[in-house]
Design a protein around this motif. Sequence first.
Motif, mmCIF file in Angstrom:
data_model
loop_
_atom_site.group_PDB
_atom_site.id
_atom_site.type_symbol
_atom_site.label_atom_id
_atom_site.label_comp_id
_atom_site.label_asym_id
_atom_site.label_seq_id
_atom_site.Cartn_x
_atom_site.Cartn_y
_atom_site.Cartn_z
ATOM 1 N N TYR A 187 0.808 -1.219 0.000
ATOM 2 C CA TYR A 187 0.000 0.000 0.000
ATOM 3 C C TYR A 187 0.839 1.266 0.000
ATOM 4 C CZ TYR A 187 0.762 0.881 5.024
ATOM 5 O OH TYR A 187 1.334 1.163 6.234
ATOM 6 N N ARG A 188 2.072 1.183 0.495
ATOM 7 C CA ARG A 188 2.877 2.407 0.524
ATOM 8 C C ARG A 188 3.737 2.513 -0.735
ATOM 9 N NH1 ARG A 188 5.609 1.733 5.093
ATOM 10 N NH2 ARG A 188 4.126 2.526 6.597
ATOM 11 N N SER A 189 4.497 1.483 -1.041
ATOM 12 C CA SER A 189 5.486 1.608 -2.125
ATOM 13 C C SER A 189 4.973 1.147 -3.488
ATOM 14 C CB SER A 189 6.730 0.794 -1.789
ATOM 15 O OG SER A 189 6.438 -0.585 -1.890
ATOM 16 N N ALA A 190 3.758 0.590 -3.562
ATOM 17 C CA ALA A 190 3.182 0.131 -4.843
ATOM 18 C C ALA A 190 3.937 -1.045 -5.456
ATOM 19 C CB ALA A 190 3.070 1.276 -5.858
ATOM 20 N N GLN A 191 4.769 -1.722 -4.666
ATOM 21 C CA GLN A 191 5.459 -2.909 -5.200
ATOM 22 C C GLN A 191 4.448 -4.030 -5.446
ATOM 23 O OE1 GLN A 191 8.121 -4.945 -2.527
ATOM 24 N NE2 GLN A 191 8.838 -6.365 -4.119
ATOM 25 N N LEU A 192 4.491 -4.573 -6.658
ATOM 26 C CA LEU A 192 3.611 -5.678 -7.042
ATOM 27 C C LEU A 192 4.408 -6.970 -6.907
ATOM 28 C CD1 LEU A 192 0.936 -6.579 -8.457
ATOM 29 C CD2 LEU A 192 2.063 -6.095 -10.639
ATOM 30 N N LEU A 193 3.928 -7.875 -6.071
ATOM 31 C CA LEU A 193 4.677 -9.121 -5.873
ATOM 32 C C LEU A 193 4.368 -10.108 -6.997
ATOM 33 C CD1 LEU A 193 4.358 -9.647 -2.018
ATOM 34 C CD2 LEU A 193 6.360 -8.891 -3.286
ATOM 35 N N ASP A 194 5.303 -10.987 -7.265
ATOM 36 C CA ASP A 194 5.097 -12.032 -8.264
ATOM 37 C C ASP A 194 4.263 -13.134 -7.609
ATOM 38 O OD1 ASP A 194 5.205 -14.115 -10.034
ATOM 39 O OD2 ASP A 194 7.310 -13.799 -10.578
ATOM 40 N N MET A 195 2.954 -12.974 -7.726
ATOM 41 C CA MET A 195 2.041 -13.872 -7.012
ATOM 42 C C MET A 195 2.132 -15.298 -7.539
ATOM 43 S SD MET A 195 -1.238 -11.344 -6.939
ATOM 44 C CE MET A 195 -2.370 -12.503 -6.217
ATOM 45 N N ASP A 350 7.336 -1.789 -15.165
ATOM 46 C CA ASP A 350 5.891 -2.038 -15.280
ATOM 47 C C ASP A 350 5.455 -3.313 -14.559
ATOM 48 O OD1 ASP A 350 5.759 0.205 -16.790
ATOM 49 O OD2 ASP A 350 5.106 -0.771 -18.651
ATOM 50 N N MET A 351 6.255 -4.351 -14.683
ATOM 51 C CA MET A 351 5.876 -5.653 -14.103
ATOM 52 C C MET A 351 5.877 -5.629 -12.584
ATOM 53 S SD MET A 351 5.473 -8.093 -16.351
ATOM 54 C CE MET A 351 5.968 -9.634 -15.570
ATOM 55 N N LYS A 352 6.542 -4.635 -12.017
ATOM 56 C CA LYS A 352 6.725 -4.651 -10.564
ATOM 57 C C LYS A 352 5.985 -3.552 -9.835
ATOM 58 C CE LYS A 352 11.288 -6.826 -10.544
ATOM 59 N NZ LYS A 352 10.824 -8.163 -10.239
ATOM 60 N N ARG A 353 5.168 -2.765 -10.564
ATOM 61 C CA ARG A 353 4.486 -1.668 -9.868
ATOM 62 C C ARG A 353 2.991 -1.687 -10.149
ATOM 63 N NH1 ARG A 353 3.978 2.940 -13.219
ATOM 64 N NH2 ARG A 353 4.799 2.526 -15.303
ATOM 65 N N GLY A 354 2.259 -1.093 -9.210
ATOM 66 C CA GLY A 354 0.810 -1.068 -9.333
ATOM 67 C C GLY A 354 0.323 0.238 -9.907
ATOM 68 N N GLY A 355 -0.801 0.749 -9.386
ATOM 69 C CA GLY A 355 -1.453 1.899 -9.988
ATOM 70 C C GLY A 355 -1.155 3.224 -9.312
ATOM 71 N N HIS A 356 -0.262 3.226 -8.328
ATOM 72 C CA HIS A 356 0.039 4.517 -7.707
ATOM 73 C C HIS A 356 1.530 4.820 -7.696
ATOM 74 C CE1 HIS A 356 0.400 2.134 -3.847
ATOM 75 N NE2 HIS A 356 1.267 3.067 -3.533
ATOM 76 N N VAL A 357 1.808 6.107 -7.488
ATOM 77 C CA VAL A 357 3.195 6.556 -7.366
ATOM 78 C C VAL A 357 3.413 6.951 -5.908
ATOM 79 C CG1 VAL A 357 4.813 8.417 -7.976
ATOM 80 C CG2 VAL A 357 3.478 7.266 -9.761
#
Length: 427
Positions: A187-195, A350-357
């Motif tokens: 929620y803070r850093s927008a890191q998208l995990l490789d689920m 792109d592969m590692k981030r979500g919708g926020h900065v």
Amino acid sequence: MEYQFHPGMDYAKELDKQDPLREIRHRFYVKENEIYMDGNSLGLCSKDAEKAVLKALDVWKEHGIGIWNVEDSKYFLYPSYIGKRMASLIHAEPDEVTITNSVTINIHQGISTFYKPTKDRYKILVDNLNFPTDRYAVDSQVRLHGYEPADAVKVVESQDGRMLSEDAIIDAMTKDVALIVLPSLLYRSAQLLDMERITAEAHKRDIIIGWDLCHSIGAVYHDFQKIDPDFAVWCNYKYISGGPGTTAGLYINKKHFDKNPGLAGWHGNVKATQFQLKHQYEHSNDADGWLTGTPPILSMAAIDGVLDIYEEVGMDKIREKSLKLTAYLMYLIDERLVKLGYRIGNPREDMKRGGHVSLEHDEAYRICQALKKHGVIPDFREPNVVRLAPVALYVSYEDIHRFADILEELTINKEYEQFSNTRSLVV
Ligand SMILES: Cc1ncc(COP(=O)(O)O)c(C=O)c1O
């Protein structure tokens, strides 16, 4: 993806002209002089959601208790009716999704269903960057089983306070771990995990895994046919724009349909016999089997309404625009704001981030107050993050450019110094 952006407002307007989603913005209540960058806390109201809520009210006015029977019992079946519509956002089977309770309660539901500790395998694996409610739920669940969180909750620590290492998560999947609860996106850093990778590694070790999709649902497309998690939860009030505090989502993998829910209630009973009101629970063999009490129809109607937009546009286009908007925002930050003390705290790929900065600055709290005075709605996250979520459905490239202009000016003028650092109740 490599993006090639250029400076200037004319260029931003050109991007808007080329934007295939530009007309969708008019379906939302976007204020003329406001730049809404808080869609990952509370998405804006849409006309589609409003219409569906008003319609549900009319049905209630007209039919009273009969609301449960009109339109082929659509409202009685609302959890699975909306669940089926939402399943396409995560490529789940239609009967694997239901809409119920809050996220927190759905985490309790998932853990209480799947956490079967034994003498040798009793730990729940979590991370130290997830939203606190997940942790509170995990801690209280191990206590219910007679364990102390200090022993039974295994925490993967971030090395830099921003990101999690997927390797560290996998290394922590030791033989004593029974269950894992992780966020899809921080929620803070927008890191998208490789689920997909993490879930596969968990399953190799016979560990059950549940994901909290709160910060990715509606912004990032997930392919649950490939990821194959055991359960997942999410809220519908952020990117989905289903209304403040609206009902949450719950995914149960079909391979678990025969299990009994940890928290049972009469709406989890087979629909055909629910109103026989027997005391023997007859478990519904789908995600609805995890329902508890009566669904809050008025609140859920907003989700039903806004899903018309999601179905019309599709997750591919939403994700594509979301990535481009945030890439453009990062471009403007790099060009104009880094020299003023700002840092980008989210992953760039792109592969590692979500919708926020995640924009970091030592004066982030006061900067957020100053932005609000200029009609920009960001949100602040401790200790130093200005969180900016330009939702693809209603934020324009012109908004992003205007935002950069405002932020640059108020930082150069040090206008934020007029504001107090004392935190308000809801920051
Ligand atoms: C990751 C995450 N989980 C859960 C929640 C909140 O859950 P609930 O809907 O139960 O309040 C939030 C709220 O922002 C969140 O960010």
